[in-house]
Each structure stands twice: as structure tokens, then as C-alpha cells.
Design a protein around this motif. Structure first.
Motif, PDB file in Angstrom:
ATOM      1  N   HIS A  65       0.849  -1.197   0.000  1.00 20.34           N
ATOM      2  CA  HIS A  65       0.000   0.000   0.000  1.00 20.34           C
ATOM      3  C   HIS A  65       0.877   1.237   0.000  1.00 20.34           C
ATOM      4  CE1 HIS A  65      -2.906   2.986   1.184  1.00 20.34           C
ATOM      5  NE2 HIS A  65      -2.529   3.046   2.449  1.00 20.34           N
ATOM      6  N   HIS A 116       0.767   4.453   1.221  1.00 22.27           N
ATOM      7  CA  HIS A 116      -0.051   5.112   2.244  1.00 22.27           C
ATOM      8  C   HIS A 116      -0.077   6.633   2.055  1.00 22.27           C
ATOM      9  CE1 HIS A 116      -1.404   5.470   6.609  1.00 22.27           C
ATOM     10  NE2 HIS A 116      -1.123   6.709   6.261  1.00 22.27           N
ATOM     11  N   HIS A 166       3.866   0.413   2.701  1.00 18.34           N
ATOM     12  CA  HIS A 166       3.959  -0.723   3.612  1.00 18.34           C
ATOM     13  C   HIS A 166       3.100  -1.876   3.118  1.00 18.34           C
ATOM     14  CE1 HIS A 166      -0.038   0.032   5.438  1.00 18.34           C
ATOM     15  NE2 HIS A 166       0.280   1.310   5.542  1.00 18.34           N
ATOM     16  N   HIS A 182       0.197  -4.521   3.132  1.00 15.47           N
ATOM     17  CA  HIS A 182      -1.165  -4.352   3.646  1.00 15.47           C
ATOM     18  C   HIS A 182      -1.879  -5.700   3.665  1.00 15.47           C
ATOM     19  CE1 HIS A 182      -4.670  -2.233   4.934  1.00 15.47           C
ATOM     20  NE2 HIS A 182      -4.208  -1.041   4.615  1.00 15.47           N
ATOM     21  N   HIS A 200      -7.136   5.885   9.718  1.00 15.81           N
ATOM     22  CA  HIS A 200      -6.598   6.212   8.390  1.00 15.81           C
ATOM     23  C   HIS A 200      -7.659   5.983   7.328  1.00 15.81           C
ATOM     24  CE1 HIS A 200      -4.210   6.373   4.821  1.00 15.81           C
ATOM     25  NE2 HIS A 200      -4.137   5.079   4.637  1.00 15.81           N
ATOM     26  N   HIS A 214      -8.177   5.716   3.268  1.00 12.32           N
ATOM     27  CA  HIS A 214      -7.515   5.553   1.969  1.00 12.32           C
ATOM     28  C   HIS A 214      -8.195   6.451   0.930  1.00 12.32           C
ATOM     29  CE1 HIS A 214      -5.336   1.476   2.553  1.00 12.32           C
ATOM     30  NE2 HIS A 214      -5.747   1.854   3.744  1.00 12.32           N
ATOM     31  N   PHE A 241     -10.775   1.949   1.864  1.00 14.13           N
ATOM     32  CA  PHE A 241     -10.704   1.378   3.201  1.00 14.13           C
ATOM     33  C   PHE A 241     -10.541   2.491   4.232  1.00 14.13           C
ATOM     34  CE2 PHE A 241      -8.343  -2.404   5.437  1.00 14.13           C
ATOM     35  CZ  PHE A 241      -9.538  -2.855   5.959  1.00 14.13           C
ATOM     36  N   HIS A 299      -9.629   2.528   8.506  1.00 13.82           N
ATOM     37  CA  HIS A 299      -9.359   1.621   9.626  1.00 13.82           C
ATOM     38  C   HIS A 299      -8.447   2.279  10.635  1.00 13.82           C
ATOM     39  CE1 HIS A 299      -5.246   0.706   8.102  1.00 13.82           C
ATOM     40  NE2 HIS A 299      -5.808   0.908   6.915  1.00 13.82           N
ATOM     41  N   HIS A 331      -5.082   2.521  12.447  1.00 12.98           N
ATOM     42  CA  HIS A 331      -3.748   2.122  11.987  1.00 12.98           C
ATOM     43  C   HIS A 331      -2.926   1.430  13.072  1.00 12.98           C
ATOM     44  CE1 HIS A 331      -0.429   2.237   9.057  1.00 12.98           C
ATOM     45  NE2 HIS A 331      -1.346   2.587   8.180  1.00 12.98           N
TER      46      HIS A 331
HETATM   47 CU1  C2O Z   1      -1.177   2.616   6.058  1.00 16.37          CU
HETATM   48 CU2  C2O Z   1      -4.726   0.861   5.229  1.00 16.37          CU
HETATM   49  O1  C2O Z   1      -2.933   1.642   5.696  1.00 16.37           O
END
Ligand code: C2O
Length: 534
Positions: free
Chosen positions: A59, A61, A104, A106, A438, A440, A495, A497, A499
Motif C-alpha cells: 500500500h 499510504h 507498507h 497491507h 486512516h 484511503h 478502506f 481503519h 492504523h
Molecule cells: Cu497505512 Cu490501510 O494503511
């Protein structure tokens, strides 16, 4: 603008920390992984080749991924995983963003060792809105477990209880000397006197918010989450997993060595962790056997230090970088976020710790949601995610006894360009805890924040709609609330969520589905031909 090609080989690598060696999952054999450099408007192609036994996704981020949700990376949300022996090219263009972000893994808990920096430079000829630093240094904060990280979470899931905390924190992959391993090295930051350095600080840890401090030096915050801020000076920064913070460090007439420390911030009564990672700031050409230590390191529960820092963050809001906070709201949502317990017949204690949003503990699908949305595959998700908690109650006081958590793959549907106001309210079902949430696919504006229960009658009058901080990950204060606003100008499935990876695993996650708009640039692009299959 240009096209940048990267190759990420996901490989196992024997790595020694804390005086013991274990194989870890890495990109190109490195921990932390390689830095991805690009410029605003560049197109980035990263070929990820999976040489390990785990399924992998990466991902990017904080990268907006405008219309390119296929490259976002969360497993089973926007793509099926890259299976062992397979590869996938992440292809995206960086639009309207410059600064520091992170990439990172995911999927599973691979993010523990599979992460690295993303450095987005401004367009050619466009200066920073602050003096050009002499040098820029990436500083990645993380964690180290002596045991296998996947075993740590699997054991916790079998027991129904919380997983073990890490054995150390790290600064650029190094914990620094600790009592159990005095020979353990620490990161050494070499500087010259009389210069300005920019530190691009990233929290890549799985489960810890961190304080970051340098003895004898103040830091000037100039950017968070790849958005410029009004500069302000501070002794201490606080940074949650997934967040990034650029600071200027003036070296003045210093000499010798100074201690650099990353220590945990936990405003929860269930905190059990107090390890500090150390590094050194070393003035070149000067001698010092030991580093100047910190005069007042923040204790683990230094909530006022954290609140001060967070309240000082403001968007730059200049002519070049104006703030575009939505002033009208199409969807007014209130999501409770928190932990709870459910009965568990296979767990030794008969209970399982879970986490939820509006009493929905999110269930991961086995088909990627974005594909299900794009191809109209039914039965993968429902779009009935509740706009409000099913039962409203005194969230930070005593909870009613009849709150049952439901499991489901529920999404909340938005139309292209809808505006959203989302109140994130922490609940103290087990204990109040800070949740770095977080989102997305979007940046949002953090327009308000407070303790106790959000009051829809009186709190909106206090919102900052002028220069609120714009970012992609925000801490919901323990026993309190935060309000964000964003415009759904990115079609796809996005998404959202906590973190803290353990909370994500327990179900503190959901997704928005944003339908295509009518204009030619308002729809999701078709999936790439090498998109992995489930
Ligand atoms: Cu850094 Cu869904 O994440």
C-alpha cells in the motif's frame, strides 16, 4: 514529469537485532525498505515480485490514487494478494501532493518489516514554502519483535486476548543499546554546525504511537502527511502509526553528541510498554564519548504533551496552498470506534477481544471489494453500513449491557463529489484508547476535536473551517472525538481503519464505495491486466 520504475523483490533476509538473528520479510533484503523517490506529477511503476511463502500486497499510504484504486494495495479491498511466485506492477500518478509518505505491506502483519519511505519532491522549479534545508534525512520509526510477528498475532487470535508488545522500538531500523543487549547499535545522524536539516519522520510501527525528541534542540514542524503546515517550534513531536511529519532541525553552534529518542505514547490505562529507542545526533569533527541526554523525556501517558502538539497543527493555507475544506455537508455521519468483548467458545477465557465501528466488526471478504464493485458481483458486500450507532448512549461513561456487535462486510455508499462530515467518537467499552484512523483515497480536514461525548448542538460552532490540518491519518482521542470532512472526488472502494494493526485485525475497519461521476474524468480506470486473482 517523468516515469519512475522501481523493482521491489520481496525476499526473506536473516537480520540481527537485540543480539539475536531471525529471518524477516523484506523488500530487496533491506530493513527498513528502500525509499521511493518521485516528484509531484510523476508516474510511478513499482514491480513487486513475491519470492516468499506469504501472500503479499503493498500500500502506498497517503497517495491519493485518483481513479487508480487498483494500485492502492489493501488485500481483499482493492486487490487480491500477490501469491508466492507471482508479481504485480503498481502503476499510479502522483497528483497534487508533495512531501513525505510511506509504503507498507497491507496484509497479515507483514508491515512490521515490510515498509519504507515515499519522498515526493515538489515540481521542478517550485521551492518549499520554507528555507531550503542543507540536507534531508529520512527517519523511520518502527518496532522489533524477537519472535515471528505472524506467530505473535496468531497466538493472540487463538487466545482471544491482546498480543505481546514488541521487544523494542527502532529508529531507522536500530533500537540503540538496551539493557538486554548493550552492544545493540543505534542510528547515527551526522550533522555540521550552523545548518538546517529537514527530518522526514515516519511512524511505521504496527501498534505504537510515539514521542520523538532530540536533546538540546527544538524542531520546527513544516509538513504532516504530505501537506504543508504553518511552521511551529516544539520540543517533542507525537506521531501515530501511518503518520508522517517533516521538521526542520537547526544545528546552531552545537557540538558533541545528543540523544535522540522515540518513546511510546499510550493514553490508555491498559498500557504495558515503556521501551525507548535511541539514536545519536553527532556534530561532525567534535569529540564526545557520551551523548547529552534528554532533560525531560515525556512519560508514556503524557496526554497534555500530545494534545498540545496536535492542537498546534494548522494547514499552511497560503495563496499557493489554499485550504479547500467543504463548507456544506451531504452526509453527516457519526461512527463510534472502540474495543469490545464477544463470547468465544474456543477461547480459554470464554471471551474474545474485538473492535468495531458502529457495532460492526468488519469481516474481510475473499473476493476483492473493488472487483466486486466494478464487475457488479453480488454477495461480496452490502452497502448498509450504519450512518449512526445503532443505539446511542453515553459513549465515555457507563455503557448499556445490551450492545451486541454484529459481523459483516458492510460499506457506506457515496456518490461522486458528495461531501462528508464524519464524527469519530471513541467508546470506552473496555477502556478508552486513542485510535489513529486512516482513510484511503482521500485527504481530509480535521475540523474539530474534544473530550467526552460529541455534542451536535454545541460543538459545530467551534469547528475550524479556515485552516484545519489536512491529512490522511488522525488520532481519535481516548475518551473523546474528532471530526473530519472530505469530498468524495475519487471513485472506487476506499478502506478506513485504525492504523494500530491489532485493532484492524480485531475488526476496527470499514470501507466507503464511491460511485463513478458523469464526467470523463470521474470514473475509475479499468483494472490492469496483471491484477492478481483470488
Ligand atoms: Cu497505512 Cu490501510 O494503511
Amino acid at each position: 514529469c517523468r516515469i519512475r520504475h522501481y523493482k521491489f523483490n520481496v525476499v526473506m533476509k536473516n537480520t540481527t537485532r537485540l543480539c539475536s538473528t531471525k529471518p524477516i520479510v523484506t523488500v530487496n533484503g533491506r530493513f527498513p525498505g528502500p525509499t521511493l523517490y518521485a516528484r509531484e506529477d510523476d508516474t510511478v511503476l513499482v514491480k513487486v515480485v513475491n519470492h516468499v511463502q506469504y501472500n503479499v500486497t503493498i500500500h502506498w499510504h497517503g497517495i491519493r490514487q485518483l481513479r487508480t484504486g487498483w494500485a492502492d494495495g489493501p488485500a481483499y479491498i482493492t486487490q487480491c494478494p500477490i501469491q508466492p511466485g507471482q508479481s504485480y506492477v503498481y502503476n499510479f500518478t502522483i497528483t497534487g501532493q508533495r512531501g513525505t509518505l510511506l509504503w507498507h505491506a497491507h496484509i497479515l502483519w507483514l508491515r512490521a518489516t515490510l515498509h519504507g519511505a515515499i519522498v515526493i519532491l515538489p515540481k521542478h522549479g517550485v521551492p518549499y514554502p520554507f528555507p531550503t534545508p542543507h540536507k534531508e534525512v529520512v527517519v523511520i520509526l518502527g518496532e522489533w519483535w524477537k519472535s515471528d510477528v505472524e506467530a505473535v498475532i496468531n497466538e493472540a487470535l487463538n487466545s482471544g486476548l491482546a498480543p505481546n508488545v514488541s521487544d523494542a522500538h527502532t529508529i531507522n531500523g536500530q533500537p540503540g543499546p538496551v539493557p538486554t543487549c548493550p552492544s545493540q547499535s543505534g542510528f547515527n545522524l551526522k550533522v555540521e554546525p550552523g545548518k538546517t536539516y529537514m527530518l522526514r519522520i515516519i511512524n511505521a510501527a504496527l501498534n505504537e504511537e510515539l514521542f520523538f525528541k532530540i536533546a538540546g534542540h527544538k524542531l520546527t514542524v513544516v509538513e504532516v502527511d504530505a501537506v504543508y503546515t504553518k511552521p511551529f517550534k516544539t520540543d517533542t513531536i507525537v506521531i501515530a502509526p501511518g503518520q508522517t511529519t517533516n521538521v526542520l532541525l537547526e544545528t546552531g553552534r552545537g557540538s558533541g553528541k545528543y540523544l535522540v529518542a522515540a518513546s511510546p505514547f499510550m493514553d490508555s490505562p491498559i498500557a504495558v510498554d515503556n521501551m525507548t529507542a535511541t539514536a545519536t545526533l553527532h556534530y561532525s569533527g567534535t569529540l564526545a564519548t557520551s551523548a547529552t541526554t534528554l532533560t525531560n523525556p515525556p512519560p508514556q501517558n503524557a496526554t497534555p504533551v500530545a494534545s498540545n502538539f496536535i492542537d498546534s497543527l494548522r494547514s499552511l493555507n497560503s495563496k499557493e496552498y489554499p485550504v479547500k475544506v467543504p463548507l456544506t455537508v451531504d452526509h453527516s455521519l457519526l461512527f463510534t470506534v472502540g474495543l469490545g468483548v464477544n463470547p468465544c467458545s474456543t477461547c480459554p477465557n470464554g471471551i474474545r477481544v474485538i473492535a468495531d465501528i458502529n457495532n460492526v466488526s468488519f469481516v474481510m471478504p475473499t473476493t476483492a471489494l473493488l472487483q466486486a464493485h466494478y464487475l457488479n458481483i453480488s454477495g461480496v458486500f452490502t452497502d448498509d453500513f450504519p450512518a449512526n450507532p445503532p443505539i446511542s448512549f453515553n459513549y465515555t461513561g457507563t455503557q448499556p449491557a445490551n450492545l451486541q456487535t454484529m459481523n459483516g462486510t458492510k460499506l457506506y455508499r457515496l456518490r461522486y463529489n458528495d461531501t462528508v462530515q464524519l464524527v469519530l467518537q471513541d467508546t470506552g467499552m473496555i477502556a478508552p484508547e486513542n485510535h489513529p484512523v486512516h482513510l484511503h483515497g482521500f485527504n481530509f480536514f480535521a475540523v474539530g476535536r474534544g473530550l467526552g461525548n460529541y455534542n451536535p448542538k454545541t460543538d459545530p460552532a467551534k469547528f475550524n473551517l479556515v485552516d484545519p490540518i489536512e491529512r490522511n491519518t488522525i488520532g481519535v482521542p481516548s475518551g473523546g472525538w474528532t471530526v473530519i470532512r472530505f469530498r468524495a472526488d475519487n471513485p472506487g472502494v476506499w478502506f478506513m481503519h485504525c492504523h494500530l494493526e491489532v485493532h484492524t485485525t480485531w475488526g476496527l475497519k470499514m470501507a466507503f464505495v464511491v460511485d463513478n461521476g458523469k464526467g470523463p474524468n470521474e470514473s475509475l480506470l479499468p483494472p490492469p491486466s496483471d491484477l492478481p486473482k483470488c
